[in-house]
Write a protein that holds these residues in place. Structure first.
Motif, PDB file in Angstrom:
ATOM      1  N   THR A  61      16.988 121.134 -10.943  1.00 57.36           N
ATOM      2  CA  THR A  61      16.890 122.534 -11.361  1.00 57.36           C
ATOM      3  C   THR A  61      17.917 123.362 -10.602  1.00 57.36           C
ATOM      4  O   THR A  61      17.887 123.435  -9.377  1.00 57.36           O
ATOM      5  CB  THR A  61      15.482 123.093 -11.085  1.00 57.36           C
ATOM      6  OG1 THR A  61      14.524 122.303 -11.787  1.00 57.36           O
ATOM      7  CG2 THR A  61      15.375 124.530 -11.546  1.00 57.36           C
ATOM      8  N   ARG A  62      18.837 123.970 -11.355  1.00 59.76           N
ATOM      9  CA  ARG A  62      19.860 124.847 -10.779  1.00 59.76           C
ATOM     10  C   ARG A  62      19.490 126.301 -11.073  1.00 59.76           C
ATOM     11  O   ARG A  62      19.372 126.701 -12.232  1.00 59.76           O
ATOM     12  CB  ARG A  62      21.229 124.516 -11.378  1.00 59.76           C
ATOM     13  CG  ARG A  62      21.841 123.214 -10.884  1.00 59.76           C
ATOM     14  CD  ARG A  62      22.431 123.352  -9.500  1.00 59.76           C
ATOM     15  NE  ARG A  62      23.551 124.263  -9.457  1.00 59.76           N
ATOM     16  CZ  ARG A  62      24.829 123.899  -9.600  1.00 59.76           C
ATOM     17  NH1 ARG A  62      25.136 122.627  -9.778  1.00 59.76           N
ATOM     18  NH2 ARG A  62      25.797 124.801  -9.539  1.00 59.76           N
ATOM     19  N   ASP A  63      19.305 127.091 -10.038  1.00 58.44           N
ATOM     20  CA  ASP A  63      18.977 128.506 -10.205  1.00 58.44           C
ATOM     21  C   ASP A  63      20.131 129.257 -10.861  1.00 58.44           C
ATOM     22  O   ASP A  63      19.921 130.250 -11.571  1.00 58.44           O
ATOM     23  CB  ASP A  63      18.660 129.118  -8.832  1.00 58.44           C
ATOM     24  CG  ASP A  63      17.677 130.262  -8.923  1.00 58.44           C
ATOM     25  OD1 ASP A  63      16.929 130.315  -9.916  1.00 58.44           O
ATOM     26  OD2 ASP A  63      17.651 131.103  -8.002  1.00 58.44           O
ATOM     27  N   ASP A  64      21.378 128.780 -10.626  1.00 58.03           N
ATOM     28  CA  ASP A  64      22.544 129.430 -11.202  1.00 58.03           C
ATOM     29  C   ASP A  64      22.879 128.904 -12.600  1.00 58.03           C
ATOM     30  O   ASP A  64      23.727 129.468 -13.285  1.00 58.03           O
ATOM     31  CB  ASP A  64      23.757 129.302 -10.273  1.00 58.03           C
ATOM     32  CG  ASP A  64      23.920 127.894  -9.694  1.00 58.03           C
ATOM     33  OD1 ASP A  64      23.051 127.036  -9.947  1.00 58.03           O
ATOM     34  OD2 ASP A  64      24.915 127.662  -8.984  1.00 58.03           O
ATOM     35  N   TYR A  65      22.236 127.834 -13.027  1.00 63.39           N
ATOM     36  CA  TYR A  65      22.367 127.312 -14.394  1.00 63.39           C
ATOM     37  C   TYR A  65      20.960 126.929 -14.864  1.00 63.39           C
ATOM     38  O   TYR A  65      20.608 125.752 -14.916  1.00 63.39           O
ATOM     39  CB  TYR A  65      23.283 126.086 -14.439  1.00 63.39           C
ATOM     40  CG  TYR A  65      24.718 126.384 -14.068  1.00 63.39           C
ATOM     41  CD1 TYR A  65      25.616 126.831 -15.032  1.00 63.39           C
ATOM     42  CD2 TYR A  65      25.164 126.226 -12.757  1.00 63.39           C
ATOM     43  CE1 TYR A  65      26.936 127.105 -14.688  1.00 63.39           C
ATOM     44  CE2 TYR A  65      26.476 126.505 -12.410  1.00 63.39           C
ATOM     45  CZ  TYR A  65      27.361 126.935 -13.377  1.00 63.39           C
ATOM     46  OH  TYR A  65      28.667 127.209 -13.046  1.00 63.39           O
ATOM     47  N   PRO A  66      20.130 127.909 -15.215  1.00 60.00           N
ATOM     48  CA  PRO A  66      18.694 127.661 -15.382  1.00 60.00           C
ATOM     49  C   PRO A  66      18.290 126.918 -16.648  1.00 60.00           C
ATOM     50  O   PRO A  66      17.129 126.540 -16.778  1.00 60.00           O
ATOM     51  CB  PRO A  66      18.103 129.082 -15.377  1.00 60.00           C
ATOM     52  CG  PRO A  66      19.217 129.960 -15.825  1.00 60.00           C
ATOM     53  CD  PRO A  66      20.474 129.332 -15.315  1.00 60.00           C
ATOM     54  N   LYS A  67      19.235 126.708 -17.582  1.00 62.61           N
ATOM     55  CA  LYS A  67      18.864 126.058 -18.845  1.00 62.61           C
ATOM     56  C   LYS A  67      19.613 124.740 -19.024  1.00 62.61           C
ATOM     57  O   LYS A  67      20.669 124.524 -18.434  1.00 62.61           O
ATOM     58  CB  LYS A  67      19.172 126.994 -20.017  1.00 62.61           C
ATOM     59  CG  LYS A  67      18.333 128.256 -20.028  1.00 62.61           C
ATOM     60  CD  LYS A  67      18.659 129.107 -21.250  1.00 62.61           C
ATOM     61  CE  LYS A  67      17.809 130.368 -21.277  1.00 62.61           C
ATOM     62  NZ  LYS A  67      18.117 131.213 -22.457  1.00 62.61           N
ATOM     63  N   PRO A  68      19.059 123.853 -19.869  1.00 61.48           N
ATOM     64  CA  PRO A  68      19.794 122.628 -20.194  1.00 61.48           C
ATOM     65  C   PRO A  68      21.069 122.963 -20.963  1.00 61.48           C
ATOM     66  O   PRO A  68      21.109 123.924 -21.738  1.00 61.48           O
ATOM     67  CB  PRO A  68      18.812 121.840 -21.081  1.00 61.48           C
ATOM     68  CG  PRO A  68      17.483 122.471 -20.865  1.00 61.48           C
ATOM     69  CD  PRO A  68      17.745 123.898 -20.516  1.00 61.48           C
ATOM     70  N   ASP A  69      22.086 122.156 -20.753  1.00 62.24           N
ATOM     71  CA  ASP A  69      23.361 122.312 -21.446  1.00 62.24           C
ATOM     72  C   ASP A  69      23.536 121.106 -22.375  1.00 62.24           C
ATOM     73  O   ASP A  69      23.533 119.966 -21.900  1.00 62.24           O
ATOM     74  CB  ASP A  69      24.497 122.377 -20.424  1.00 62.24           C
ATOM     75  CG  ASP A  69      25.862 122.602 -21.056  1.00 62.24           C
ATOM     76  OD1 ASP A  69      26.061 122.176 -22.204  1.00 62.24           O
ATOM     77  OD2 ASP A  69      26.735 123.175 -20.390  1.00 62.24           O
ATOM     78  N   PRO A  70      23.694 121.321 -23.691  1.00 61.77           N
ATOM     79  CA  PRO A  70      23.816 120.185 -24.623  1.00 61.77           C
ATOM     80  C   PRO A  70      24.947 119.232 -24.255  1.00 61.77           C
ATOM     81  O   PRO A  70      24.828 118.016 -24.462  1.00 61.77           O
ATOM     82  CB  PRO A  70      24.078 120.866 -25.976  1.00 61.77           C
ATOM     83  CG  PRO A  70      23.489 122.235 -25.828  1.00 61.77           C
ATOM     84  CD  PRO A  70      23.695 122.620 -24.385  1.00 61.77           C
ATOM     85  N   ASP A  71      26.034 119.772 -23.710  1.00 61.40           N
ATOM     86  CA  ASP A  71      27.146 118.906 -23.328  1.00 61.40           C
ATOM     87  C   ASP A  71      26.750 117.961 -22.197  1.00 61.40           C
ATOM     88  O   ASP A  71      27.066 116.772 -22.222  1.00 61.40           O
ATOM     89  CB  ASP A  71      28.349 119.766 -22.906  1.00 61.40           C
ATOM     90  CG  ASP A  71      29.558 118.909 -22.564  1.00 61.40           C
ATOM     91  OD1 ASP A  71      29.940 118.058 -23.389  1.00 61.40           O
ATOM     92  OD2 ASP A  71      30.112 119.069 -21.457  1.00 61.40           O
ATOM     93  N   TRP A  72      26.018 118.497 -21.187  1.00 63.44           N
ATOM     94  CA  TRP A  72      25.567 117.644 -20.093  1.00 63.44           C
ATOM     95  C   TRP A  72      24.506 116.643 -20.553  1.00 63.44           C
ATOM     96  O   TRP A  72      24.279 115.623 -19.897  1.00 63.44           O
ATOM     97  CB  TRP A  72      25.024 118.488 -18.947  1.00 63.44           C
ATOM     98  CG  TRP A  72      26.088 118.998 -18.034  1.00 63.44           C
ATOM     99  CD1 TRP A  72      26.572 120.264 -17.953  1.00 63.44           C
ATOM    100  CD2 TRP A  72      26.822 118.228 -17.071  1.00 63.44           C
ATOM    101  NE1 TRP A  72      27.563 120.346 -16.995  1.00 63.44           N
ATOM    102  CE2 TRP A  72      27.730 119.108 -16.438  1.00 63.44           C
ATOM    103  CE3 TRP A  72      26.800 116.891 -16.690  1.00 63.44           C
ATOM    104  CZ2 TRP A  72      28.603 118.689 -15.437  1.00 63.44           C
ATOM    105  CZ3 TRP A  72      27.671 116.468 -15.690  1.00 63.44           C
ATOM    106  CH2 TRP A  72      28.555 117.352 -15.081  1.00 63.44           C
ATOM    107  N   GLY A  73      23.866 116.920 -21.674  1.00 62.83           N
ATOM    108  CA  GLY A  73      22.875 115.989 -22.202  1.00 62.83           C
ATOM    109  C   GLY A  73      23.468 114.766 -22.860  1.00 62.83           C
ATOM    110  O   GLY A  73      22.718 113.901 -23.348  1.00 62.83           O
TER     111      GLY A  73
END
Length: 607
Positions: free
Chosen positions: A560-572
């Motif tokens: 869990t990244r506080d500065d990137y709080p949502k999933p990113d489709p590219d990282w998925g």
């Protein structure tokens, strides 16, 4: 120096190691088990809730396809699909095998193996023995190992893997030209060295939790297998994903982090904040909305008859529950000792609790003077499990180094970004068997045994004894304490780029301090020396976790990244792979596309 020759050497005597040893022995290999602790003391005993397997004893609708889908969704689709498939398909047979060997499972009214509910599983599918399933599993496998006459080297630590083949380069693609020749270690009691010559080594060393300040893990979990594999030339995968179990004890301080099994919630326990409110209904993700009860009344009906199968939110996957608890505590709605409340006393009668949760009843009664049949427990998230580990072939568990296999928590890929409760024990059984058979087959196919280079043996001796040669250096206990504080504060359940960068700087400083560690006394009965050797592994693996966590700019599963709080489709669509760098003391990262799932398996997610 003591020397032994085997076909297969298994490092670790938990569920994965013992099952691998049994499989290798049954395949005809001369097999040995080497473990840091005593036989029967492995951390597998802490997996109390059950073994996940789609046996259909409670819900006839359950099958391997649903278990596969639950596992992939729990891991946020970063799992190696083939591992998840094999696991779901073979787990029921492995459970029945345990019963054939003498495991005494709880039973249903019809006399079948009982199965209980757990977080992230659509159906009740955890085969269990009260809340002591891991203990019964270790007892059964240990008895089988002894019955078969497999050699066991207890209180013996492996410090180096020895390789045969081209010695050209110590990093990069060396794994392609080198193969396993053996393992070097020492007896913890006497400090005397021991060499195991073998063409196949199976790593089953467990996790990394002792790098964190608050953990459910036992003292053995210092990332030995992860670090041994890295230094031998193998790669690690998914190291940014560390699972913080939602429920660890928070009081008294002497037992902070000690596991409170998910079975408490599976059998009706609910989570409340300091205001007495059942808060988990506020944290149901859209991903699980259709399968999760929206109201307290609906959740209560589920526990009573389970006909609508919309689970209480307390049985969401562990990463979701841990984040929710953390949010309540940070919002000032925590308990007096920094946790929240887990209440089963108001939901179940005392006789039910003592029968279904005997270990939890005695644990809280004896260690915290809390009667869980009459009052709630104070609990909070604790570092519990690392999803990341040695990158392996899904069918054989072979790493990138010929002859080196990895199973259990020190292997990676099976659980993706988050492990579902109960999948750990079935993981150990399914892939332990597969690794044992593959390692035995490889050893049998060798025309000549690989030869251990005596220069490598001498180098391993010098490396192990180095802390005795330092004068005026630092105490290893101080370095470990600082490492645990660093990981707890900067690489914990909620992460940010600035804190992760700070952690990497701190780890570099700790590595420099570790080069001048000093231990007093001699090699006999010297726990300071043991820790000094463990710290080399802990620092390397901690760097791998922090570096991967900094690179993955999204929140997913156990990361869990506080500065990137949502999933990113590219990282998925990709994994991060960690390898040893050119210096041999740090790590490098590369991105790697996920394996492509076949269309017939993709169809299970179309709904």
């Amino acid at each position: 120096m003591e020397r032994h020759a085997y076909d297969v050497v298994v490092v670790g005597a938990g569920g994965a190691g013992l099952r691998a040893a049994i499989a290798a022995h049954d395949a005809g290999a001369r097999t040995a088990v080497v473990c840091k602790s005593l036989l029967g003391k492995a951390h597998t005993v802490m997996a109390e809730g059950g073994i996940a397997a789609a046996m259909g004893n409670r819900w006839p609708e359950d099958n391997w396809e649903v278990h596969f889908r639950d596992t992939m969704r729990g891991g946020k689709m970063l799992n190696n699909w083939r591992m998840a498939q094999l696991h779901a398909q073979e787990a029921p047979e492995r459970v029945m095998e345990l019963e054939d060997w003498g495991a005494l499972f709880d039973r249903t009214e019809d006399g079948l193996i009982s199965q209980r509910d757990f977080g992230g599983h659509k159906y009740a599918r955890l085969a269990h023995v009260g809340d002591r399933t891991g203990l019964e599993m270790i007892r059964t496998l240990q008895q089988r190992v002894v019955q078969l006459g497999i050699d066991v080297f207890m209180e013996c630590t492996v410090t180096d893997l020895l390789l045969a083949g081209d010695r050209a380069d110590l990093a990069g693609d060396r794994a392609e030209s080198r193969s396993i020749a053996g393992a070097f270690g020492y007896w913890r009691e006497t400090g005397r060295f021991i060499l195991f010559e073998a063409p196949s080594v199976i790593l089953a060393t467990g996790g990394i939790g002792k790098s964190f300040k608050v953990t459910s893990n036992s003292w053995e979990y210092t990332g030995d297998g992860h670090a041994l594999a890295l230094r031998a030339g193998a790669s690690l995968i998914n190291m940014e994903f560390v699972q913080f179990h939602p429920t660890g004890m928070v009081w008294p301080p002497s037992v902070k982090g000690l596991l409170v099994t998910e079975s408490v919630r599976g059998d009706g326990g609910i989570l409340k904040n300091s205001e007495g409110r059942r808060f988990m209904f506020d944290y149901i993700p859209d991903f699980f909305r259709a399968e999760t009860a929206d109201t307290e009344e609906e959740a209560d009906r589920w526990y009573d008859d389970k006909k609508n199968n919309r689970r209480p939110p307390e049985l969401l996957p562990r990463d979701e529950v841990a984040r929710a608890i953390n949010s309540e505590i940070k919002a000032g709605r925590g308990s007096p000792h920094g946790g929240i409340y887990l209440d089963i006393a108001s939901r179940r009668d005392p006789e039910f609790i003592r029968k279904r949760l005997p270990s939890m009843y005695h644990q809280f009664k004896e260690l915290a003077d809390v009667d869980i049949t009459a009052e709630p427990m104070e609990i909070g998230p604790t570092c519990h499990y690392v999803m990341g580990g040695v990158e392996v072939d899904p069918d054989t568990e072979l790493s990138g180094v010929t002859g080196l296999y990895a199973v259990g928590e020190c292997s990676g890929g099976m659980h993706g970004s988050n492990r579902l409760g109960g999948n750990s024990l079935s993981d150990l059984l399914v892939f332990g068997r597969r690794a044992g058979e593959a390692a035995a087959s490889y050893a049998a196919g060798q025309g000549s045994r690989p030869v251990v280079d005596e220069a490598d043996v001498k180098a391993a001796e010098r490396s192990a004894l180095a802390p005795f040669d330092v004068e005026g250096g630092e105490n290893p206990y101080t370095i470990q304490q600082d490492l645990q504080q660093t990981m707890n504060d900067l690489v914990g359940i909620i992460r940010t780029a600035s804190e992760l960068e700070e952690s990497l700087t701190a780890i570099e400083g700790l590595k420099k301090r570790a080069r001048s560690m000093v231990v007093e006394g001699h090699r006999q009965y010297n726990p300071g020396w043991h820790l000094a050797l463990d710290l080399r592994n802990m620092l390397l693996v901690s760097e791998a976790i922090a570096r991967a966590a900094l690179a993955r700019e999204e929140s997913r599963g156990g990361h869990t990244r506080d500065d990137y709080p949502k999933p990113d489709p590219d990282w998925g669509t990709k994994n991060l792979v960690v390898r040893l760098d050119d210096t041999g003391s740090g790590v490098t990262l590369t991105e790697q596309p996920l394996p492509v799932m076949p269309d017939e398996l993709k169809s299970y997610f179309e709904e």
